[in-house]
Design an enzyme around this catalytic site. Structure first.
Site, PDB file in Angstrom:
ATOM      1  CB  CYS A 183      38.843  51.979 -34.023  1.00 40.15           C
ATOM      2  SG  CYS A 183      39.180  53.738 -33.984  1.00 40.15           S
TER       3      CYS A 183
ATOM      4  NE  ARG B 203      44.311  51.776 -27.128  1.00 38.58           N
ATOM      5  CZ  ARG B 203      43.706  52.605 -27.966  1.00 38.58           C
ATOM      6  NH1 ARG B 203      44.395  53.321 -28.831  1.00 38.58           N
ATOM      7  NH2 ARG B 203      42.402  52.719 -27.949  1.00 38.58           N
TER       8      ARG B 203
ATOM      9  NE  ARG C 299      37.624  61.491 -38.079  1.00 33.46           N
ATOM     10  CZ  ARG C 299      37.864  60.611 -37.116  1.00 33.46           C
ATOM     11  NH1 ARG C 299      37.465  59.359 -37.241  1.00 33.46           N
ATOM     12  NH2 ARG C 299      38.522  60.965 -36.037  1.00 33.46           N
TER      13      ARG C 299
ATOM     14  CG  HIS D 285      37.923  53.160 -38.857  1.00 35.91           C
ATOM     15  ND1 HIS D 285      36.964  54.142 -38.935  1.00 35.91           N
ATOM     16  CD2 HIS D 285      38.546  53.343 -37.655  1.00 35.91           C
ATOM     17  CE1 HIS D 285      37.000  54.877 -37.827  1.00 35.91           C
ATOM     18  NE2 HIS D 285      37.945  54.415 -37.038  1.00 35.91           N
TER      19      HIS D 285
ATOM     20  N   GLY E 287      34.230  57.312 -35.195  1.00 32.14           N
ATOM     21  CA  GLY E 287      35.501  57.134 -34.501  1.00 32.14           C
ATOM     22  C   GLY E 287      35.869  58.344 -33.662  1.00 32.14           C
TER      23      GLY E 287
ATOM     24  CB  THR F 211      31.526  52.025 -32.619  1.00 33.45           C
ATOM     25  OG1 THR F 211      30.434  51.589 -33.419  1.00 33.45           O
ATOM     26  CG2 THR F 211      31.912  53.435 -32.973  1.00 33.45           C
TER      27      THR F 211
HETATM   28  N1  LIG Z   1      34.296  56.390 -30.942  1.00 35.14           N
HETATM   29  C1  LIG Z   1      35.149  55.375 -31.206  1.00 35.14           C
HETATM   30  O1  LIG Z   1      35.024  54.680 -32.253  1.00 35.14           O
HETATM   31  C2  LIG Z   1      36.281  55.064 -30.279  1.00 35.14           C
HETATM   32  C3  LIG Z   1      37.078  53.958 -30.581  1.00 35.14           C
HETATM   33  C4  LIG Z   1      38.101  53.594 -29.705  1.00 35.14           C
HETATM   34  C5  LIG Z   1      38.314  54.325 -28.559  1.00 35.14           C
HETATM   35  N2  LIG Z   1      37.556  55.425 -28.273  1.00 35.14           N
HETATM   36  C6  LIG Z   1      37.853  56.145 -27.031  1.00 35.14           C
HETATM   37  O2  LIG Z   1      36.818  55.867 -26.073  1.00 35.14           O
HETATM   38  C7  LIG Z   1      36.594  57.015 -25.244  1.00 35.14           C
HETATM   39  C8  LIG Z   1      35.141  57.438 -25.367  1.00 35.14           C
HETATM   40  O3  LIG Z   1      34.866  57.792 -26.711  1.00 35.14           O
HETATM   41  P1  LIG Z   1      33.426  58.268 -27.176  1.00 35.14           P
HETATM   42  O4  LIG Z   1      33.506  58.437 -28.639  1.00 35.14           O
HETATM   43  O5  LIG Z   1      32.393  57.360 -26.609  1.00 35.14           O
HETATM   44  O6  LIG Z   1      33.325  59.708 -26.420  1.00 35.14           O
HETATM   45  P2  LIG Z   1      32.036  60.553 -26.045  1.00 35.14           P
HETATM   46  O7  LIG Z   1      30.883  60.170 -26.903  1.00 35.14           O
HETATM   47  O8  LIG Z   1      32.476  61.958 -26.004  1.00 35.14           O
HETATM   48  O9  LIG Z   1      31.687  60.060 -24.526  1.00 35.14           O
HETATM   49  C9  LIG Z   1      32.471  60.410 -23.459  1.00 35.14           C
HETATM   50  C10 LIG Z   1      31.957  59.821 -22.127  1.00 35.14           C
HETATM   51  O10 LIG Z   1      32.857  60.225 -21.087  1.00 35.14           O
HETATM   52  C11 LIG Z   1      32.139  60.944 -20.083  1.00 35.14           C
HETATM   53  N3  LIG Z   1      32.959  62.042 -19.560  1.00 35.14           N
HETATM   54  C12 LIG Z   1      33.372  63.141 -20.235  1.00 35.14           C
HETATM   55  N4  LIG Z   1      34.088  63.951 -19.404  1.00 35.14           N
HETATM   56  C13 LIG Z   1      34.124  63.325 -18.198  1.00 35.14           C
HETATM   57  C14 LIG Z   1      34.680  63.657 -16.928  1.00 35.14           C
HETATM   58  N5  LIG Z   1      35.358  64.780 -16.731  1.00 35.14           N
HETATM   59  N6  LIG Z   1      34.521  62.780 -15.901  1.00 35.14           N
HETATM   60  C15 LIG Z   1      33.837  61.619 -16.086  1.00 35.14           C
HETATM   61  N7  LIG Z   1      33.270  61.259 -17.256  1.00 35.14           N
HETATM   62  C16 LIG Z   1      33.406  62.103 -18.297  1.00 35.14           C
HETATM   63  C17 LIG Z   1      30.903  61.467 -20.782  1.00 35.14           C
HETATM   64  O11 LIG Z   1      29.879  61.720 -19.811  1.00 35.14           O
HETATM   65  P3  LIG Z   1      28.780  62.926 -20.000  1.00 35.14           P
HETATM   66  O12 LIG Z   1      27.780  62.419 -21.001  1.00 35.14           O
HETATM   67  O13 LIG Z   1      28.229  63.045 -18.646  1.00 35.14           O
HETATM   68  O14 LIG Z   1      29.537  64.124 -20.488  1.00 35.14           O
HETATM   69  C18 LIG Z   1      30.574  60.306 -21.715  1.00 35.14           C
HETATM   70  O15 LIG Z   1      29.913  59.282 -20.999  1.00 35.14           O
HETATM   71  C19 LIG Z   1      37.573  58.098 -25.725  1.00 35.14           C
HETATM   72  O16 LIG Z   1      38.726  58.063 -24.904  1.00 35.14           O
HETATM   73  C20 LIG Z   1      37.905  57.655 -27.154  1.00 35.14           C
HETATM   74  O17 LIG Z   1      39.170  58.114 -27.535  1.00 35.14           O
HETATM   75  C21 LIG Z   1      36.534  55.801 -29.112  1.00 35.14           C
END
Ligand SMILES: NC(=O)c1ccc[n+]([C@@H]2O[C@H](COP(=O)([O-])OP(=O)(O)OC[C@H]3O[C@@H](n4cnc5c(N)ncnc54)[C@H](OP(=O)(O)O)[C@@H]3O)[C@@H](O)[C@H]2O)c1
Length: 360
Positions: free
Chosen positions: A157, A117, A243, A250, A187, A336
């Site tokens: 977000c 970013r 939170r 949000h 989030g 999301t």
């Molecule tokens: N949740 C939100 O509202 C939100 C909003 C904005 C941005 N984000 C950002 O978006 C990203 C994902 O968030 P999330 O909430 O979806 O997280 P999450 O549910 O924990 O999902 C993480 C994903 O990354 C994969 N992963 C984890 N470790 C890895 C590795 N070492 N190598 C390759 N892939 C790996 C996981 O695969 P496996 O299933 O195989 O472990 C899974 O597909 C984060 O950086 C977060 O900060 C989230």
């Protein structure tokens, strides 16, 4: 017209699942590759996700039997797609490196992650606010040595519930802003089942979030100078991010000082008529009306308003004069959808409409 093929990096996670759900029947894009960590690679998408499916709609049939690829097999994934969405959870350094590696295979990356970013030649886009920042991509491509590969990101977000409103009020020159955010547990990629301590609870800390809430809007309002985006200097924003026990949505409580006098009617008129490139271009995921204003004293409410414009709009209420600041209001956005996967899909639609994402 054939659809563009997309890979979802981090497809098994919460944001990845949102991408899968949003891209079912998308008119321009189709999911060709699902990729995740080596733990999931080799399994079918359905097996890899198992009981972790967190979306309130069923898993699309078309992805259930796709075999999950390893995100780290960059060449193999890139060879099958025209571009990719990134929502992996790795360290910032790892994400920076892997997103650049994809861009260097001439595969555009539209990312949810915060890693890039603040990379000066990477545009951070809310398409209604700063669609023109995609002009910086030409300089990024020069640095990367690519012809079509680049990275574009969407912001955090937390800012979606107030940055659009402040943008709509630009002519009144907001100069001082105080924000408290009340942020949903999704989030953090969590549901109540996975985070039972959040039931009936409030946690007054979200790591790194306050800095993002204060600084990222300034980058959206910045200008391209000498091949990089120079953030705006104001308005100054101070925030507290909390939170709360909400699944999606949000909320932001906001106080604003304006240099130029405005009436309540003028402020509402600017909000509800605010639109940008997505509306002009008729992008498939664009909300028809980006910001709605709700007159009732008890709105916006998460349960009633979070899905406004399919989760892509912003709901605002309680606009009134303040005794210390000039104005105060409450905003709500889906974290999301508009705040993550939906915002990234809209960004990819803009990039396609502008000719930056094409079939390989
Ligand atoms: N949740 C939100 O509202 C939100 C909003 C904005 C941005 N984000 C950002 O978006 C990203 C994902 O968030 P999330 O909430 O979806 O997280 P999450 O549910 O924990 O999902 C993480 C994903 O990354 C994969 N992963 C984890 N470790 C890895 C590795 N070492 N190598 C390759 N892939 C790996 C996981 O695969 P496996 O299933 O195989 O472990 C899974 O597909 C984060 O950086 C977060 O900060 C989230």
């Amino acid at each position: 017209m054939a659809k563009l093929k997309a890979a979802i990096l981090g497809a098994t996670g919460m944001v990845g699942q949102r991408f899968i759900s949003l891209l079912e029947d998308h008119p321009w894009f189709e999911v060709a590759v699902v990729a995740a960590s080596p733990r999931s690679a080799g399994k079918t998408y359905e097996e890899a996700v198992g009981d972790r499916w967190k979306i309130d709609l069923p898993m699309p049939e078309a992805v259930k039997k796709l075999v999950v690829m390893n995100v780290n097999d960059v060449e193999a994934v890139a060879s099958k797609v025209d571009f990719c969405f990134s929502a992996v959870d790795m360290s910032k350094d790892e994400i920076r490196a892997i997103e650049e590696a994809y861009a260097k295979t001439e595969t555009p990356v539209v990312s949810n992650n915060s890693a890039h970013r603040w990379t000066p030649d990477v545009p951070m886009i809310v398409p209604e606010i700063n669609a023109a920042h995609t002009d910086v991509i030409q300089y990024q491509k020069k640095r990367l040595g690519t012809t079509r590969g680049f990275i574009a990101v969407k912001p955090n977000c937390s800012i979606q519930a107030y940055a659009p409103v402040l943008t709509a009020w630009k002519e009144f020159e907001p100069y001082e802003v105080v924000v408290s955010t009340y942020q949903a547990i999704s989030g953090a990629g969590k549901t109540f089942r996975e985070w039972p301590e959040m039931e009936g609870n409030i946690i007054p800390f979200i790591s790194g979030e306050e800095e993002k809430s204060e600084k990222e809007p300034l980058r959206l309002w910045g200008k391209i100078e000498n091949g990089v985006i120079v953030p705006a200097e104001g308005p100054v924003i101070t925030s507290q991010c909390i939170r709360v026990p909400v699944l999606n949505g949000h909320t932001a409580s906001v106080f604003v000082k304006l240099k130029n006098k405005a009436t309540k009617e003028q402020l509402i008129e600017k909000m509800v008529n605010f639109s940008g490139e997505p509306q002009k271009l008729g992008l498939p995921s664009a909300p028809k009306q980006f910001i709605q204003y709700l007159e009732e004293d008890n709105r916006p409410q998460v349960t009633l308003d979070v899905n406004y414009e399919r989760g892509m709009g912003v709901s605002v209420g309680r606009l009134r004069e303040d005794t210390v600041y000039d104005w105060k209001f409450v905003g709500l956005a889906h974290n999301t959808l508009r705040g993550a996967a939906g915002g990234a899909v809209l960004c990819a639609e803009l990039l396609k409409a502008q000719g930056f994402i094409e079939a390989k």
